[in-house]
Every structure is written in C-alpha cells, then in structure tokens.
Scaffold this active site. Structure first.
Site, PDB file in Angstrom:
ATOM      1  N   THR A   1      11.838   5.819  11.358  1.00  0.00           N
ATOM      2  CA  THR A   1      11.361   4.815  10.404  1.00  0.00           C
ATOM      3  C   THR A   1      10.378   5.483   9.458  1.00  0.00           C
ATOM      4  O   THR A   1       9.398   6.089   9.910  1.00  0.00           O
ATOM      5  CB  THR A   1      10.681   3.659  11.153  1.00  0.00           C
ATOM      6  OG1 THR A   1      11.615   3.139  12.104  1.00  0.00           O
ATOM      7  CG2 THR A   1      10.249   2.560  10.204  1.00  0.00           C
TER       8      THR A   1
ATOM      9  N   CYS B   1       6.303   0.421  17.455  1.00  0.00           N
ATOM     10  CA  CYS B   1       6.768   0.248  16.073  1.00  0.00           C
ATOM     11  C   CYS B   1       6.059  -0.832  15.259  1.00  0.00           C
ATOM     12  O   CYS B   1       5.705  -0.585  14.113  1.00  0.00           O
ATOM     13  CB  CYS B   1       8.261  -0.047  16.082  1.00  0.00           C
ATOM     14  SG  CYS B   1       9.211   1.368  16.668  1.00  0.00           S
TER      15      CYS B   1
ATOM     16  N   ALA C   1       8.324  -6.001  10.139  1.00  0.00           N
ATOM     17  CA  ALA C   1       7.230  -6.868   9.684  1.00  0.00           C
ATOM     18  C   ALA C   1       7.591  -8.339   9.909  1.00  0.00           C
ATOM     19  O   ALA C   1       6.766  -9.126  10.387  1.00  0.00           O
ATOM     20  CB  ALA C   1       6.936  -6.603   8.204  1.00  0.00           C
TER      21      ALA C   1
ATOM     22  N   GLY D   1      15.059  15.352  17.863  1.00  0.00           N
ATOM     23  CA  GLY D   1      14.190  14.336  18.455  1.00  0.00           C
ATOM     24  C   GLY D   1      14.933  13.600  19.555  1.00  0.00           C
ATOM     25  O   GLY D   1      15.866  12.839  19.290  1.00  0.00           O
ATOM     26  N   ALA D   2      14.533  13.869  20.811  1.00  0.00           N
ATOM     27  CA  ALA D   2      15.230  13.279  21.964  1.00  0.00           C
ATOM     28  C   ALA D   2      14.379  12.200  22.609  1.00  0.00           C
ATOM     29  O   ALA D   2      14.174  12.182  23.814  1.00  0.00           O
ATOM     30  CB  ALA D   2      15.572  14.380  22.976  1.00  0.00           C
TER      31      ALA D   2
ATOM     32  N   PRO E   1       4.214   8.647  13.745  1.00  0.00           N
ATOM     33  CA  PRO E   1       3.107   7.747  14.130  1.00  0.00           C
ATOM     34  C   PRO E   1       2.177   7.443  12.959  1.00  0.00           C
ATOM     35  O   PRO E   1       2.332   8.010  11.881  1.00  0.00           O
ATOM     36  CB  PRO E   1       2.361   8.565  15.201  1.00  0.00           C
ATOM     37  CG  PRO E   1       2.667   9.990  14.877  1.00  0.00           C
ATOM     38  CD  PRO E   1       4.028  10.009  14.252  1.00  0.00           C
TER      39      PRO E   1
ATOM     40  N   LYS F   1      14.029  -1.378   6.978  1.00  0.00           N
ATOM     41  CA  LYS F   1      13.544  -1.197   8.352  1.00  0.00           C
ATOM     42  C   LYS F   1      12.093  -1.661   8.479  1.00  0.00           C
ATOM     43  O   LYS F   1      11.739  -2.389   9.412  1.00  0.00           O
ATOM     44  CB  LYS F   1      13.684   0.275   8.753  1.00  0.00           C
ATOM     45  CG  LYS F   1      13.118   0.614  10.107  1.00  0.00           C
ATOM     46  CD  LYS F   1      13.816  -0.110  11.246  1.00  0.00           C
ATOM     47  CE  LYS F   1      12.982  -0.039  12.514  1.00  0.00           C
ATOM     48  NZ  LYS F   1      13.566  -0.714  13.638  1.00  0.00           N
TER      49      LYS F   1
HETATM   50  N1  NAD Z   1      11.123   3.270  19.923  1.00  0.00           N
HETATM   51  C1  NAD Z   1      11.803   2.348  19.269  1.00  0.00           C
HETATM   52  O1  NAD Z   1      12.102   1.287  19.808  1.00  0.00           O
HETATM   53  C2  NAD Z   1      12.255   2.577  17.847  1.00  0.00           C
HETATM   54  C3  NAD Z   1      13.200   1.713  17.296  1.00  0.00           C
HETATM   55  C4  NAD Z   1      13.624   1.945  15.994  1.00  0.00           C
HETATM   56  C5  NAD Z   1      13.093   3.011  15.264  1.00  0.00           C
HETATM   57  N2  NAD Z   1      12.157   3.829  15.819  1.00  0.00           N
HETATM   58  C6  NAD Z   1      11.659   4.956  15.019  1.00  0.00           C
HETATM   59  O2  NAD Z   1      12.354   6.127  15.439  1.00  0.00           O
HETATM   60  C7  NAD Z   1      11.509   7.282  15.362  1.00  0.00           C
HETATM   61  C8  NAD Z   1      11.448   7.950  16.722  1.00  0.00           C
HETATM   62  O3  NAD Z   1      10.883   7.049  17.642  1.00  0.00           O
HETATM   63  P1  NAD Z   1      10.885   7.328  19.205  1.00  0.00           P
HETATM   64  O4  NAD Z   1      10.359   6.108  19.863  1.00  0.00           O
HETATM   65  O5  NAD Z   1      12.221   7.862  19.624  1.00  0.00           O
HETATM   66  O6  NAD Z   1       9.793   8.530  19.276  1.00  0.00           O
HETATM   67  P2  NAD Z   1       9.544   9.536  20.484  1.00  0.00           P
HETATM   68  O7  NAD Z   1       8.131   9.996  20.326  1.00  0.00           O
HETATM   69  O8  NAD Z   1       9.986   8.924  21.770  1.00  0.00           O
HETATM   70  O9  NAD Z   1      10.546  10.762  20.188  1.00  0.00           O
HETATM   71  C9  NAD Z   1      10.393  11.640  19.143  1.00  0.00           C
HETATM   72  C10 NAD Z   1      10.758  13.028  19.660  1.00  0.00           C
HETATM   73  O10 NAD Z   1      10.806  13.925  18.547  1.00  0.00           O
HETATM   74  C11 NAD Z   1      10.408  15.205  19.019  1.00  0.00           C
HETATM   75  N3  NAD Z   1      10.043  16.073  17.904  1.00  0.00           N
HETATM   76  C12 NAD Z   1       9.000  15.945  17.057  1.00  0.00           C
HETATM   77  N4  NAD Z   1       9.007  16.955  16.143  1.00  0.00           N
HETATM   78  C13 NAD Z   1      10.098  17.724  16.432  1.00  0.00           C
HETATM   79  C14 NAD Z   1      10.656  18.906  15.849  1.00  0.00           C
HETATM   80  N5  NAD Z   1      10.098  19.474  14.774  1.00  0.00           N
HETATM   81  N6  NAD Z   1      11.776  19.418  16.391  1.00  0.00           N
HETATM   82  C15 NAD Z   1      12.336  18.836  17.481  1.00  0.00           C
HETATM   83  N7  NAD Z   1      11.865  17.724  18.072  1.00  0.00           N
HETATM   84  C16 NAD Z   1      10.759  17.159  17.552  1.00  0.00           C
HETATM   85  C17 NAD Z   1       9.256  14.893  19.954  1.00  0.00           C
HETATM   86  O11 NAD Z   1       9.018  15.967  20.848  1.00  0.00           O
HETATM   87  C18 NAD Z   1       9.754  13.616  20.648  1.00  0.00           C
HETATM   88  O12 NAD Z   1      10.407  13.892  21.870  1.00  0.00           O
HETATM   89  C19 NAD Z   1      10.162   6.764  14.860  1.00  0.00           C
HETATM   90  O13 NAD Z   1      10.119   6.911  13.472  1.00  0.00           O
HETATM   91  C20 NAD Z   1      10.197   5.297  15.215  1.00  0.00           C
HETATM   92  O14 NAD Z   1       9.394   4.528  14.347  1.00  0.00           O
HETATM   93  C21 NAD Z   1      11.730   3.642  17.109  1.00  0.00           C
END
Ligand code: NAD
Length: 458
Positions: A131, A275, A224, A11-12, A92, A219
């Site tokens: 999360t 989030c 919350a 996940g990038a 999501p 988290k």
């Molecule tokens: N954005 C924030 O500020 C933040 C902060 C803390 C925690 N989080 C949590 O972190 C997690 C990721 O959030 P994000 O904002 O980085 O999401 P994002 O949608 O930006 O990135 C997720 C990535 O995962 C990739 N992906 C999905 N399934 C895959 C697979 N099977 N193999 C390889 N890649 C795959 C997607 O293509 C996508 O690029 C979520 O659970 C989010 O709640 C987000």
C-alpha cells in the site's frame, strides 16, 4: 517443467506469502518465487511451521511448494529470472524527520526499486502490491527507467485487499482485483499480463482496471472508509452507554438499510492491525501536502476516535473497579488485533495493557495464537506482566477479565469455573460484545459491554 510466466514477489510477509501461495496454487503454469531479506522468515515458509497463521494457508502452501512455489533469500537471482515482479515490502509510518508519525516510510520500497534496477538484465513489469501513497509509481518509474542500459520497466499498481484472518478465502474468492497502469500501449500490455494471471481463477467481471493513480488511491480510500465505519459506530457506542440505547440494536437496525449495509458495524474496544491507522495517517499527510487541510482533518478524526475508544475502555474499567486497579490481577482474553490471526500490530490490546500497567494493575495476557508477538510487543513495558496460554489459568485469581479479541474460543469457556477462581466482586469487560451478558450476570459477574447498559450487582 516449463513455466509460461516467471513471477517474483519481494517481501514474504502477511501479504506476499499468502498472495503468492494462492497464485501458485491456482496457476500451475506460473512459477512463483517469494524472496525476503529475513532468512528466518524464509526458513519458516519452507518448514511445516509457517511464519504466519491463516486458516487454510498450510494446505495451499503444501500443495504448491516445491512444484511452482519457492521461498528463498536469493533476491538477485529472483529478480534476474522474473518477468513480473510484485513488490510487497512493508511501508510503515515514518518515525523520523519530515512527515514523522504520518507519512509512509518508503525506504524499503525505494531500496527494492534500486535492487531491481541493479540486478535486472532485461525488461520487467514491476507491480506495486504494498500500500503506497498516491503517485508513488511516478517515483518508482523515475528510479527504474533512469538507466543507461536501455532497460524498460512498466510499473503497475495492484493493491491487496485481503483481510487477515480470512486471507486465503479472500484471495481465492475476492470481491474484486484492481490493476492500474498507464493507459499507453505499453502500460496496457503490462496490465494485461497481470490481469491474465488473476483471470485464471477470478471471474473476469471482478477484475477492475484503472489508471495508476486511481488504483493507488483506491487502496488508501478503502481502508479509510472501513476504519471510518468502525469509528462511527464506536462513537455511537459511547452515546449508547449514556442513554440506555443498545449499540448492537442500533447497528442492526441501521445495517438493514441497503444504503448503509450491515458489515463493519460492530462496536468494540477499537480497531487495530498494521494497516488502518497507518493508511489513514498517510492519507492525511497526502491531503496536507496538497493543502487540503479540511480533508486531512476529516480523516484524522477517524484515528482520534479510535484512540479515544481504547482510552475510554480502560477509564471505564478503572471507574467501575472503585477507581483503582493497583495490585489487582486483570486477565486480558486475546491480544491479536482480531480473531483468526496471530498478528498483533497496532492491536487495541497493546494500548490497554500499557494503560493498565501505568495504573499498577497486575496484567496477565492470554491468546491462542498471538502470545509470541505479544511478548515482543510488551518487551519494554514496565510493571507486573505475565503471559499464560491457558485462559483458565490466566483468569485464576483475577479481579477482572477483559475480552480484547473476538476469538470464538472465548464464547465457549466455562465461565462458572472461571468465576469460582476469581476474586469477588468479579468483573467482565467485554471489549468485543461477544459474550452472553445476561447469563454471565446471572452467574454472579458484573458485566460491562461496549455501548450497552452495564449489568451490575451493586
Ligand atoms: N497485512 C495486511 O493485512 C495487508 C493487507 C493489504 C495490504 N497490505 C500492505 O502490504 C504491504 C506489506 O504488508 P505485510 O503485512 O505483508 O508486511 P510484513 O512486514 O509482514 O512483510 C514485509 C516483508 O518485506 C520484507 N522486506 C523489506 N524490505 C525488503 C527488501 N529490500 N528485500 C526483500 N524483502 C524485504 C520484510 O523483511 C518483511 O518480511 C504493506 O504496504 C501493507 O500496507 C497489508
């Protein structure tokens, strides 16, 4: 070069990219590979035009990329080589079936678990970075450890607390890092391997260790509580508007109480971001599944208050613009859910745009970093909607401007020049309370802040 540890992140996105870039930057002895199924995203991480905007991120990536930081779409090879696998895929809100609109959609998460299982040929540590609902690690372990090849997977929880817009600073100097594991000898050994990575640059006392379930639930709880503070001050902002109290004065005065603290008390058009809403609704769903309806209702009201604040903002625009915005040009300053990010997920601006278009306003959106995302978010919207990178051109000919993102840029615009080009009477709705309201009023604007007495010429 020989690396001591091989780390993979699946996940990038907004979390995986910056988190791994900082780990690689701070730990030259660790090889960090980030994989994603989205080839365009990986190509962007390998280019000079990174897929997300975060202050300081370009420099961090430039220092580590090609040295011990690699971005690739080869998920299988990445899994094979890794000692430690962080999973940072999106989680999501479910849009279908049981729990739709509340529960977390764990399909990407489970798919990742199965991919890890299919490709692994030795024991691995798997770290939940996404999360997730409390007790997800249990399901993850069942999938992974239900194998006939004698492979062992230790599942850990290491939630990410970074805030978009300050992600690099948050990662380089975190308030805390939380690592949860089973409190068994194997669990503690796996926990130590992850703790050792962080303590390369994070002071030991800021690394908190806990059991798995506490870590997962922390988290959700943290988000919350943060969102609750915003909804709390926003609820008071409505009362301020009726009573001539000033919400910034109230927030400042309560914030000096050390038991309350001053942060996250800024009234606004409402919180956004990928989030807060999703994590609270997930918490609500979890409470409900345990039969804790009062707990669920309590937290759900935080989301309801936020939605009401967004609706209230537009109703206020309508009421003050003589009960109609039909055919009127309205410039929205900012579309990102907060300053210093291009991220627009769940931005209050989306709901404001939709409501204004429903009332037949001619909406023009401007934002220094988020216009591409704004175009995508509004792709299905019907009505007169345009996008304009230049805030002066956006405001030209407008009846009203509304500040929806607290970009510093909007504090320093030449509002005299903007006023000259606007229809009269000219309105400013400051959804972030960042402008100098008195000066704008004296220039000739009718000014409507949040939670303060409006300044009007009629
Ligand atoms: N954005 C924030 O500020 C933040 C902060 C803390 C925690 N989080 C949590 O972190 C997690 C990721 O959030 P994000 O904002 O980085 O999401 P994002 O949608 O930006 O990135 C997720 C990535 O995962 C990739 N992906 C999905 N399934 C895959 C697979 N099977 N193999 C390889 N890649 C795959 C997607 O293509 C996508 O690029 C979520 O659970 C989010 O709640 C987000």
């Amino acid at each position: 070069m020989d690396f001591k540890t091989d780390v993979l992140c699946i996940g990038a996105g907004y979390v995986g990219g910056p988190t791994m870039a900082v780990i690689a930057d701070r730990c030259p002895h660790v090889k960090v590979t980030v994989v994603d199924v989205n080839a365009a995203r990986i190509a962007a991480w390998n280019s000079d035009d990174l897929p997300i905007y975060e202050p300081g991120l370009d420099e961090v990536v430039r220092r580590a990329r090609g040295r011990n930081l690699f971005f690739t779409t080869d998920v299988q090879a990445g899994i094979k080589a890794a000692d430690i696998i962080f999973v940072s895929v999106n989680t999501p809100t479910k849009t279908f079936g049981e729990g739709a609109g509340r529960a977390a959609d764990l399909q990407y998460w489970e798919k990742t678990a199965r991919e890890i299982l299919a490709c692994a040929d030795r024991d691995k540590i798997v770290v939940e970075k996404s999360t997730l609902p409390v007790r997800t690690a249990e399901a993850m372990e069942r999938i992974l450890n239900n194998n006939t090849r004698g492979l062992r997977f230790d599942v850990l929880s290491n939630p990410e607390f970074l805030a978009e817009g300050t992600a690099v600073a948050d990662l380089e100097n975190p308030d805390r890092v939380l690592v949860g594991s089973h409190e068994t000898p194997e669990g503690l050994r796996a926990r130590k391997a992850v703790v050792d990575i962080y303590t390369t640059w994070v002071p030991r006392e800021r690394v908190i260790e806990s059991n798995l379930w506490s870590s997962e639930l922390t988290k959700l709880t943290a988000n919350a509580f943060l969102a609750q503070r915003i909804s709390s001050i926003n609820s008071i902002s409505a009362l301020c508007e009726r009573t001539e109290a000033d919400v910034d004065q109230v927030a400042y005065a309560i914030g000096t109480d050390s038991r309350i603290g001053s942060r996250f008390l800024k009234a606004s058009v409402g919180f956004g971001g990928s989030c807060f809403k999703k994590d609270i609704l997930n918490l609500v769903y979890i409470a409900e599944t345990y039969g804790l309806h009062e707990v669920a209702e309590y937290w759900e009201s935080v989301v309801r208050m936020n939605e009401w604040q967004q609706t209230r903002f537009v109703r206020n625009m309508l009421a003050n613009m003589f009960n109609t915005v039909a055919g009127k040009r309205i410039a929205l300053l900012g579309f990102a859910f907060k300053a210093d990010t291009g991220d627009t997920r769940e931005s209050a601006a989306i709901s404001v745009t939709r409501q204004l278009l429903a009332d037949h306003a001619r909406v023009v959106i401007t934002d220094p970093k988020a216009l591409d995302n704004a175009r995508r978010d509004c792709a299905g919207f019907e009505g007169d909607l345009t996008f304009e990178p230049d805030p002066y051109r956006a405001a030209a000919g407008a009846h009203a401007i509304a500040v929806l993102t607290e970009w510093r840029l909007y504090k320093t615009l030449d509002y005299g020049r903007i006023l000259d080009g606007m229809e009269k009477p000219a309105f400013i709705f400051d959804g972030r309370n960042i402008l100098d309201h008195r000066t704008l009023f004296e220039m000739g604007f009718n000014v409507f802040p949040i939670g303060k007495r409006p300044l009007k010429h009629f």
